[in-house]
Design a protein around this motif. Structure first.
Motif, PDB file in Angstrom:
ATOM      1  N   VAL A 131      -6.143  11.241  23.008  1.00 43.89           N
ATOM      2  CA  VAL A 131      -6.167   9.697  22.901  1.00 43.89           C
ATOM      3  C   VAL A 131      -5.557   9.290  21.543  1.00 43.89           C
ATOM      4  O   VAL A 131      -4.879   8.315  21.374  1.00 43.89           O
ATOM      5  CB  VAL A 131      -7.612   9.219  23.277  1.00 43.89           C
ATOM      6  N   ALA A 132      -6.100   9.655  20.497  1.00 38.24           N
ATOM      7  CA  ALA A 132      -5.944   9.386  19.339  1.00 38.24           C
ATOM      8  C   ALA A 132      -6.313  10.655  18.214  1.00 38.24           C
ATOM      9  O   ALA A 132      -6.980  11.439  18.533  1.00 38.24           O
ATOM     10  CB  ALA A 132      -6.467   8.066  18.845  1.00 38.24           C
ATOM     11  N   GLU A 133      -5.552  10.419  16.977  1.00 36.56           N
ATOM     12  CA  GLU A 133      -5.586  11.547  16.142  1.00 36.56           C
ATOM     13  C   GLU A 133      -5.168  11.056  14.613  1.00 36.56           C
ATOM     14  O   GLU A 133      -4.325  10.221  14.438  1.00 36.56           O
ATOM     15  CB  GLU A 133      -4.462  12.712  16.354  1.00 36.56           C
ATOM     16  N   ILE A 134      -6.183  11.195  13.767  1.00 29.06           N
ATOM     17  CA  ILE A 134      -6.183  10.943  12.543  1.00 29.06           C
ATOM     18  C   ILE A 134      -5.840  11.897  11.746  1.00 29.06           C
ATOM     19  O   ILE A 134      -6.829  12.757  11.470  1.00 29.06           O
ATOM     20  CB  ILE A 134      -7.255  10.076  11.771  1.00 29.06           C
ATOM     21  N   ARG A 135      -4.482  12.286  11.239  1.00 29.96           N
ATOM     22  CA  ARG A 135      -4.128  13.459  10.696  1.00 29.96           C
ATOM     23  C   ARG A 135      -4.444  13.178   9.072  1.00 29.96           C
ATOM     24  O   ARG A 135      -4.440  12.058   8.388  1.00 29.96           O
ATOM     25  CB  ARG A 135      -2.805  13.811  10.778  1.00 29.96           C
ATOM     26  N   ASP A 136      -4.900  14.498   8.502  1.00 27.69           N
ATOM     27  CA  ASP A 136      -5.119  14.256   6.966  1.00 27.69           C
ATOM     28  C   ASP A 136      -6.115  13.280   6.700  1.00 27.69           C
ATOM     29  O   ASP A 136      -5.972  12.414   5.765  1.00 27.69           O
ATOM     30  CB  ASP A 136      -3.773  13.916   6.263  1.00 27.69           C
ATOM     31  N   ALA A 137      -7.209  13.270   7.696  1.00 31.04           N
ATOM     32  CA  ALA A 137      -8.425  12.538   7.272  1.00 31.04           C
ATOM     33  C   ALA A 137      -8.919  12.779   5.955  1.00 31.04           C
ATOM     34  O   ALA A 137      -9.450  11.489   5.369  1.00 31.04           O
ATOM     35  CB  ALA A 137      -9.395  12.733   8.367  1.00 31.04           C
ATOM     36  N   HIS A 138      -8.950  14.048   5.612  1.00 31.80           N
ATOM     37  CA  HIS A 138      -9.296  14.327   4.067  1.00 31.80           C
ATOM     38  C   HIS A 138      -8.513  15.325   3.684  1.00 31.80           C
ATOM     39  O   HIS A 138      -7.549  15.710   4.042  1.00 31.80           O
ATOM     40  CB  HIS A 138     -10.826  15.003   4.255  1.00 31.80           C
ATOM     41  N   GLU A 139      -8.569  15.390   2.181  1.00 33.87           N
ATOM     42  CA  GLU A 139      -7.645  16.185   1.377  1.00 33.87           C
ATOM     43  C   GLU A 139      -8.163  17.714   1.555  1.00 33.87           C
ATOM     44  O   GLU A 139      -6.975  18.595   1.307  1.00 33.87           O
ATOM     45  CB  GLU A 139      -7.527  15.777   0.159  1.00 33.87           C
ATOM     46  N   SER A 140      -8.839  18.060   2.392  1.00 33.50           N
ATOM     47  CA  SER A 140      -9.325  19.310   2.697  1.00 33.50           C
ATOM     48  C   SER A 140      -9.797  19.266   3.931  1.00 33.50           C
ATOM     49  O   SER A 140     -10.037  18.479   4.493  1.00 33.50           O
ATOM     50  CB  SER A 140     -10.401  19.850   1.536  1.00 33.50           C
ATOM     51  N   ARG A 141     -10.489  20.507   4.259  1.00 33.50           N
ATOM     52  CA  ARG A 141     -11.183  20.610   5.528  1.00 33.50           C
ATOM     53  C   ARG A 141     -12.304  19.728   5.980  1.00 33.50           C
ATOM     54  O   ARG A 141     -12.982  19.439   4.991  1.00 33.50           O
ATOM     55  CB  ARG A 141     -11.313  22.081   5.761  1.00 33.50           C
ATOM     56  N   VAL A 142     -12.065  19.035   7.154  1.00 37.85           N
ATOM     57  CA  VAL A 142     -13.222  18.165   7.529  1.00 37.85           C
ATOM     58  C   VAL A 142     -14.182  19.172   8.101  1.00 37.85           C
ATOM     59  O   VAL A 142     -14.206  19.581   9.381  1.00 37.85           O
ATOM     60  CB  VAL A 142     -12.576  17.179   8.695  1.00 37.85           C
ATOM     61  N   LEU A 143     -15.275  19.485   7.335  1.00 41.28           N
ATOM     62  CA  LEU A 143     -16.303  20.421   7.727  1.00 41.28           C
ATOM     63  C   LEU A 143     -17.901  20.046   8.389  1.00 41.28           C
ATOM     64  O   LEU A 143     -18.118  20.548   9.221  1.00 41.28           O
ATOM     65  CB  LEU A 143     -16.518  21.392   6.598  1.00 41.28           C
ATOM     66  N   PHE A 144     -17.785  18.721   7.962  1.00 45.99           N
ATOM     67  CA  PHE A 144     -19.203  18.047   8.445  1.00 45.99           C
ATOM     68  C   PHE A 144     -18.971  16.707   9.144  1.00 45.99           C
ATOM     69  O   PHE A 144     -18.059  16.078   8.571  1.00 45.99           O
ATOM     70  CB  PHE A 144     -20.158  17.994   7.231  1.00 45.99           C
ATOM     71  N   SER A 145     -19.605  16.256  10.000  1.00 46.40           N
ATOM     72  CA  SER A 145     -19.678  14.982  10.575  1.00 46.40           C
ATOM     73  C   SER A 145     -20.922  14.701  11.410  1.00 46.40           C
ATOM     74  O   SER A 145     -21.658  15.662  11.786  1.00 46.40           O
ATOM     75  CB  SER A 145     -18.650  15.006  11.563  1.00 46.40           C
ATOM     76  N   ALA A 146     -21.059  13.365  11.676  1.00 44.68           N
ATOM     77  CA  ALA A 146     -22.371  12.934  12.181  1.00 44.68           C
ATOM     78  C   ALA A 146     -22.045  11.605  12.814  1.00 44.68           C
ATOM     79  O   ALA A 146     -21.170  10.863  12.302  1.00 44.68           O
ATOM     80  CB  ALA A 146     -23.463  12.583  11.181  1.00 44.68           C
ATOM     81  N   LEU A 147     -22.684  11.357  14.072  1.00 45.62           N
ATOM     82  CA  LEU A 147     -22.374  10.372  14.719  1.00 45.62           C
ATOM     83  C   LEU A 147     -23.409   8.980  14.554  1.00 45.62           C
ATOM     84  O   LEU A 147     -24.609   9.580  14.370  1.00 45.62           O
ATOM     85  CB  LEU A 147     -22.216  10.500  16.338  1.00 45.62           C
ATOM     86  N   GLY A 148     -23.189   7.900  14.445  1.00 43.07           N
ATOM     87  CA  GLY A 148     -24.092   6.868  14.007  1.00 43.07           C
ATOM     88  C   GLY A 148     -25.035   6.642  15.362  1.00 43.07           C
ATOM     89  O   GLY A 148     -24.809   6.882  16.310  1.00 43.07           O
ATOM     90  N   PRO A 149     -26.210   6.020  15.039  1.00 48.32           N
ATOM     91  CA  PRO A 149     -27.111   5.555  16.204  1.00 48.32           C
ATOM     92  C   PRO A 149     -26.378   4.670  17.199  1.00 48.32           C
ATOM     93  O   PRO A 149     -27.001   4.951  18.661  1.00 48.32           O
ATOM     94  CB  PRO A 149     -28.065   4.905  15.268  1.00 48.32           C
ATOM     95  N   ALA A 150     -25.620   3.794  16.970  1.00 50.91           N
ATOM     96  CA  ALA A 150     -24.901   3.137  18.105  1.00 50.91           C
ATOM     97  C   ALA A 150     -23.822   3.878  18.764  1.00 50.91           C
ATOM     98  O   ALA A 150     -23.216   3.339  19.640  1.00 50.91           O
ATOM     99  CB  ALA A 150     -24.386   1.783  17.410  1.00 50.91           C
ATOM    100  N   GLY A 151     -23.390   4.996  18.346  1.00 52.26           N
ATOM    101  CA  GLY A 151     -22.248   5.573  18.835  1.00 52.26           C
ATOM    102  C   GLY A 151     -20.884   5.088  18.596  1.00 52.26           C
ATOM    103  O   GLY A 151     -19.944   5.532  19.347  1.00 52.26           O
ATOM    104  N   ASP A 152     -20.818   4.332  17.661  1.00 51.11           N
ATOM    105  CA  ASP A 152     -19.425   3.573  17.291  1.00 51.11           C
ATOM    106  C   ASP A 152     -18.622   4.159  16.001  1.00 51.11           C
ATOM    107  O   ASP A 152     -17.442   4.166  16.188  1.00 51.11           O
ATOM    108  CB  ASP A 152     -19.576   1.785  17.594  1.00 51.11           C
ATOM    109  N   VAL A 153     -19.546   4.640  15.126  1.00 54.91           N
ATOM    110  CA  VAL A 153     -18.821   4.939  14.063  1.00 54.91           C
ATOM    111  C   VAL A 153     -19.276   6.583  13.782  1.00 54.91           C
ATOM    112  O   VAL A 153     -20.302   6.802  13.910  1.00 54.91           O
ATOM    113  CB  VAL A 153     -19.576   4.333  12.495  1.00 54.91           C
ATOM    114  N   VAL A 154     -18.315   7.312  13.055  1.00 50.48           N
ATOM    115  CA  VAL A 154     -18.386   8.625  12.753  1.00 50.48           C
ATOM    116  C   VAL A 154     -18.134   8.942  11.206  1.00 50.48           C
ATOM    117  O   VAL A 154     -17.374   8.187  10.834  1.00 50.48           O
ATOM    118  CB  VAL A 154     -17.505   9.515  13.423  1.00 50.48           C
TER     119      VAL A 154
END
Length: 586
Positions: free
Chosen positions: A506-529
């Motif tokens: 559906v969507a892709e954000i390439r090169d979101a970081h300058e290195s590997r995107v190793l960690f992530s967490a979803l907000g309590p409302a489910g809208d922001v990562v």
């Protein structure tokens, strides 16, 4: 000589070169001549008046006949044909000194009848063109001598097994090109002129140029026309000292809208509502923080250490409640289930800690031969999913192996996994349970696998498989859409959103970081990562915030009240959505 005289066959012709016409005087002399033989006469005596007697094989009758008689035909009357004469007449043998050797019959050479043209089948057209060829054989080329020579050069046949010239003629007759497939409907791609090493590099880099839905953009993002996902983070936080380690889990977002992050030996919490940063604790000297995880209500924070200890902290009072030790390796992953805190150890074991009692270890799960780097309880607390460096995904039943343990663990307390999946070919760290269909579990593999699998925890079946461009580090199901988000490492370092069950990008954000995107967490409302990487930055992405902000679309199964989506029970209404004004860049 009369025209109705019989023709002497070629095999019965005299070999004498003298051509003497057969006259009546000579015929009379032959009829009256007597030949003496040691045994018997060769020809019986015959009246001289019997000129042209049909019994004589060398004299034809004078009267015309509808068809010439055979020279070896035996007649019932006249001169008797002996066996010797019959053999000479049928075999064409002429003895030296005999009468046959002194005569020569003039005849014409045998002319074979003209060949009749073979009749063509009704199903075959009379004037078929060679340009169209056969329906099962490619178009035939009209070859000349030069074309046959080229085919001979292209052949690699042994002279002992087959004749190349014959093979070339046969191929020309049926219209087959020796250097091409018989049923090759499409032209093959041109051969690569690069080396084998260059071809391998091109194969590895192919995913960078052939990703689904790829569109050119200055921001390095790919979005669907029907969806507009912001490609710029709403806020960026500096996180110095964040480890670039695939096997650790250093981010967690609580239901109280608080983000916990581990930076080397220190742990910090960042309150999204106010933007305050609080230092929680520090690891022992010579150690580091390897994992963090909030309880379901967001009140307690579990911190895993590289020494094998697990610390329990009260976030509201910013105080450490207890330390639970016993593991022999680093704690790479933590997961809460009510008052049970499960910890994954580097030795492949999983422990259940009851934080309410002194003897905290209540169960031990043994099902991995490598380090366990992924651990996730289902929200209802009935199943636990684990993934390890041994490329295995285990699904554990909470009703097995959770009894109380006194002293050392026994075999009865070591519960076996409900399902064991070995389809991944790399370490499995990314695990996520679906909030709107509890039986679905998504798992993602490392670098050599780079695959997302969706499992049915009830039947153990693998429902879907998606090959991604790079290693899968984390996974999150959307609570408001039938979509799943994945973060990736080298070489894309991207954040991708896939629809379910088609798993289309559906969507892709390439090169979101300058290195590997190793960690992530979803907000309590489910809208922001929030994502973290080895570039020592925390970035907040509003990937599903459009529907929440506008309230224009209502998804089935999602309640709505005063324009805010509900997010579970026991959570204050003010914390059910992530305030965009707080996360904007200031």
């Amino acid at each position: 000589m009369p025209s109705n005289n019989p023709k002497t066959p070629t095999r019965h012709r005299s070999r004498s070169e003298t051509k003497t016409p057969l006259t009546s005087t000579l015929a009379t002399g032959l009829n009256s001549a007597a030949y003496n033989s040691p045994t018997k006469s060769r020809f019986p005596k015959q009246s001289a008046t019997a000129i042209g007697d049909v019994s004589n094989p060398f004299i034809a009758p004078t009267k015309s006949s509808s068809r010439p008689p055979s020279p070896i035909k035996r007649l019932t009357g006249g001169i008797q044909v002996t066996d010797s004469l019959a053999k000479q007449a049928s075999g064409g043998i002429i003895r030296k000194g005999s009468a046959e050797s002194r005569i020569d019959v003039i005849t014409r050479d045998y002319v074979p009848p003209p060949k009749t043209e073979m009749k063509r089948s009704r199903s075959t057209p009379a004037n078929r063109s060679r340009e169209h060829g056969d329906r099962y054989i490619p178009a035939r080329d009209i070859l000349n001598d030069e074309g046959i020579t080229k085919k001979l050069d292209a052949m690699t046949l042994e002279a002992v097994s087959a004749d190349p010239a014959h093979t070339a003629r046969l191929a020309d007759a049926v219209g087959i090109q020796l250097d091409k497939r018989v049923l090759g409907f499409h032209e093959p791609p041109p051969p690569s002129a690069s080396s084998k090493l260059m071809a391998e590099h091109r194969e590895y880099a192919r995913s960078l140029y052939t990703r689904p839905g790829e569109l050119a953009s200055n921001t390095g993002a790919v979005t669907n026309k029907s969806r507009k996902v912001p490609t710029v983070p709403e806020r960026v936080l500096d996180a110095p000292g964040m480890a670039d380690d695939f096997y650790l889990n250093l981010l967690s977002w609580s239901a109280l809208n608080i983000v916990a992050v581990a930076l080397t030996e220190n742990t910090y919490v960042w309150k999204a509502d106010t933007g305050d940063v609080v230092h929680v604790g520090e690891a022992p000297e010579g150690s580091y923080v390897s994992s963090v995880d909030f309880s379901a209500d967001g009140t307690f924070l579990g911190i895993g250490m590289g020494t094998g200890d697990v610390e329990l902290w009260d976030i509201e009072n910013n105080s450490k409640l207890r330390t639970m030790s016993g593991h022999l390796g680093q704690i790479a992953a933590l997961s809460w289930n009510g008052h049970i805190l499960s910890s994954a150890c580097g030795d492949g074991t999983i422990w259940h800690h009851d934080v309410r009692i002194a003897r905290h270890r209540v169960a031990e799960l043994v099902g991995h031969t490598g380090e366990v780097c992924g651990l996730k309880w289902r929200p209802d607390g009935e199943l636990l999913a684990s993934g390890g460096n041994d490329n295995v995904v285990n699904i554990w039943d909470a009703r097995m192996g959770t009894g109380s343990i006194t002293g050392e663990s026994t075999e009865a307390s070591r519960g076996g996994a409900k399902w064991t999946k070995r389809n991944h070919t790399a370490a499995v760290k990314a695990l996520s349970w679906c909030p709107w269909q509890p039986s679905l579990l998504a798992s993602g593999g490392g670098t050599s696998d780079a695959t997302i699998n969706v499992w049915n925890s009830t039947t153990g079946a693998r429902l879907h498989t998606l090959k991604t461009p790079s290693q899968v580090t984390t996974l999150h199901w959307s609570p408001h859409r039938k979509e799943i988000l994945s973060t990736h490492g080298y070489p894309t370092n991207s954040v991708m959103i896939h629809s379910y069950p088609s798993l289309d990008c559906v969507a892709e954000i390439r090169d979101a970081h300058e290195s590997r995107v190793l960690f992530s967490a979803l907000g309590p409302a489910g809208d922001v990562v929030v994502t973290g990487a080895g570039d020592e930055n925390l970035k907040f992405w509003r990937v599903w915030g459009q529907d929440i902000a506008s309230g224009s679309k209502k998804k089935k199964g999602v309640k709505e009240n005063d324009g805010d989506f509900l997010w579970g029970e026991g959570i204050p209404k003010a914390n059910r959505t992530t305030k965009s004004g707080v996360l904007t860049i200031r």
